[in-house]
Design a protein around this motif. Structure first.
Motif, mmCIF file in Angstrom:
data_model
loop_
_atom_site.group_PDB
_atom_site.id
_atom_site.type_symbol
_atom_site.label_atom_id
_atom_site.label_comp_id
_atom_site.label_asym_id
_atom_site.label_seq_id
_atom_site.Cartn_x
_atom_site.Cartn_y
_atom_site.Cartn_z
ATOM 1 N N ILE A 113 14.490 -0.035 2.323
ATOM 2 C CA ILE A 113 15.607 -0.686 2.991
ATOM 3 C C ILE A 113 16.861 -0.123 2.345
ATOM 4 N N LEU A 114 17.703 0.473 3.173
ATOM 5 C CA LEU A 114 18.882 1.175 2.695
ATOM 6 C C LEU A 114 20.142 0.494 3.201
ATOM 7 N N GLN A 115 21.147 0.447 2.374
ATOM 8 C CA GLN A 115 22.442 -0.094 2.783
ATOM 9 C C GLN A 115 23.217 0.992 3.517
ATOM 10 N N THR A 116 23.842 0.639 4.612
ATOM 11 C CA THR A 116 24.666 1.580 5.366
ATOM 12 C C THR A 116 26.089 1.522 4.814
ATOM 13 N N GLU A 117 26.614 2.665 4.470
ATOM 14 C CA GLU A 117 27.962 2.737 3.911
ATOM 15 C C GLU A 117 29.000 2.319 4.959
ATOM 16 N N PRO A 118 30.052 1.620 4.516
ATOM 17 C CA PRO A 118 31.113 1.245 5.466
ATOM 18 C C PRO A 118 31.689 2.494 6.140
ATOM 19 N N HIS A 119 31.922 2.388 7.403
ATOM 20 C CA HIS A 119 32.545 3.447 8.215
ATOM 21 C C HIS A 119 31.673 4.685 8.382
ATOM 22 N N ALA A 120 30.404 4.621 7.985
ATOM 23 C CA ALA A 120 29.508 5.761 8.211
ATOM 24 C C ALA A 120 29.286 5.913 9.716
ATOM 25 N N LEU A 122 27.528 5.983 12.876
ATOM 26 C CA LEU A 122 26.183 5.539 13.230
ATOM 27 C C LEU A 122 25.404 6.594 13.999
ATOM 28 N N ALA A 123 26.059 7.343 14.862
ATOM 29 C CA ALA A 123 25.346 8.378 15.621
ATOM 30 C C ALA A 123 24.765 9.428 14.666
ATOM 31 N N ASP A 124 25.519 9.793 13.626
ATOM 32 C CA ASP A 124 25.017 10.758 12.638
ATOM 33 C C ASP A 124 23.853 10.166 11.856
ATOM 34 N N LEU A 125 23.973 8.885 11.465
ATOM 35 C CA LEU A 125 22.889 8.225 10.741
ATOM 36 C C LEU A 125 21.635 8.143 11.603
ATOM 37 N N ARG A 126 21.820 7.837 12.870
ATOM 38 C CA ARG A 126 20.673 7.744 13.776
ATOM 39 C C ARG A 126 19.949 9.079 13.853
ATOM 40 N N ARG A 127 20.693 10.157 14.001
ATOM 41 C CA ARG A 127 20.068 11.488 14.051
ATOM 42 C C ARG A 127 19.335 11.790 12.743
ATOM 43 N N ALA A 128 19.957 11.466 11.613
ATOM 44 C CA ALA A 128 19.335 11.732 10.313
ATOM 45 C C ALA A 128 18.071 10.890 10.115
ATOM 46 N N GLU A 129 18.127 9.618 10.499
ATOM 47 C CA GLU A 129 16.961 8.748 10.348
ATOM 48 C C GLU A 129 15.834 9.179 11.284
ATOM 49 N N SER A 130 16.176 9.609 12.482
ATOM 50 C CA SER A 130 15.162 10.111 13.401
ATOM 51 C C SER A 130 14.503 11.364 12.832
ATOM 52 N N ALA A 131 15.298 12.228 12.224
ATOM 53 C CA ALA A 131 14.751 13.432 11.587
ATOM 54 C C ALA A 131 13.832 13.060 10.423
ATOM 55 N N GLU A 132 14.194 12.023 9.656
ATOM 56 C CA GLU A 132 13.340 11.549 8.548
ATOM 57 C C GLU A 132 11.991 11.077 9.084
ATOM 58 N N ALA A 133 12.010 10.313 10.183
ATOM 59 C CA ALA A 133 10.762 9.827 10.783
ATOM 60 C C ALA A 133 9.897 10.996 11.238
ATOM 61 N N PHE A 148 17.924 0.058 12.391
ATOM 62 C CA PHE A 148 19.076 -0.521 11.693
ATOM 63 C C PHE A 148 19.280 -1.966 12.107
ATOM 64 N N GLU A 149 19.985 -2.671 11.256
ATOM 65 C CA GLU A 149 20.281 -4.086 11.471
ATOM 66 C C GLU A 149 21.786 -4.251 11.301
#
Length: 183
Positions: A113-120, A122-133, A148-149
């Protein structure tokens, strides 16, 4: 899709064979539950795979929110809360879910469970998390879920494996006692 997990922290001297028996006896009851992608019946033992606690912590992937709602309102969940108390149920909106046809062979799981940095972004995080999966599945995972929550701005990375994995400091590892799958 929605990912969901609750966890019960059990005393250090708790007889975890009670949880193993519960999983063996109750696990098949959710096989084919409507709108269920999978339920991984998870446990962790204090001192094993870096776990600090004895845990019972099932993880669910729901195809539709109605499945989660129906389960949480069910007699089975009521029986669980009668035995262990009402847990905090964490949920995440799924960004990516990858599966192997052999998902039923899962014996171990990892969860971050990871904390999302303020102002990160989200579209970039989604792409990165999808790549991790996708990378986890390429590395042998039988399933990998990222999501994400947006209330606490946390992200989840959850993977199922045949064999134990080397884990990082902030990774919780579990044994898989049973896999309930959609039919």
């Amino acid at each position: 899709m929605i990912a969901m997990q609750y966890s019960f922290t059990l005393p250090a001297d708790y007889d975890m064979s009670i949880i193993d028996r519960r999983i063996r006896d109750k696990g098949p009851l959710l096989d084919g539950f409507p709108n269920l992608g999978f339920k991984a019946y998870l446990s962790a033992r204090r001192g094993e795979f870096g776990s600090r606690d004895n845990l019972y912590a099932p993880f669910y992937l729901w195809q539709k929110p109605e499945g989660a709602s129906d389960f949480l309102c069910s007699p089975g969940f009521e029986a669980l809360t009668s035995a262990f108390g009402r847990p905090q149920v964490k949920t995440w909106i799924v960004w990516e879910a990858q599966f192997s046809p052999d998902i039923g062979a899962a014996a171990f799981a990892t969860r971050n469970i990871l904390q999302t940095e303020p102002h990160a972004p989200l579209a970039d995080l989604r792409r990165a998390e999808s790549a991790e999966a996708e990378a986890d599945v390429a590395a042998g995972a039988l399933a990998s879920v990222s999501g994400f929550e947006p209330t606490t701005w946390t992200r989840v990375r959850f993977s199922l494996w045949r064999e134990p994995r080397e884990i990082g400091e902030h990774t919780q590892a579990y044994r898989v006692g049973h896999m309930s799958l959609a039919r």
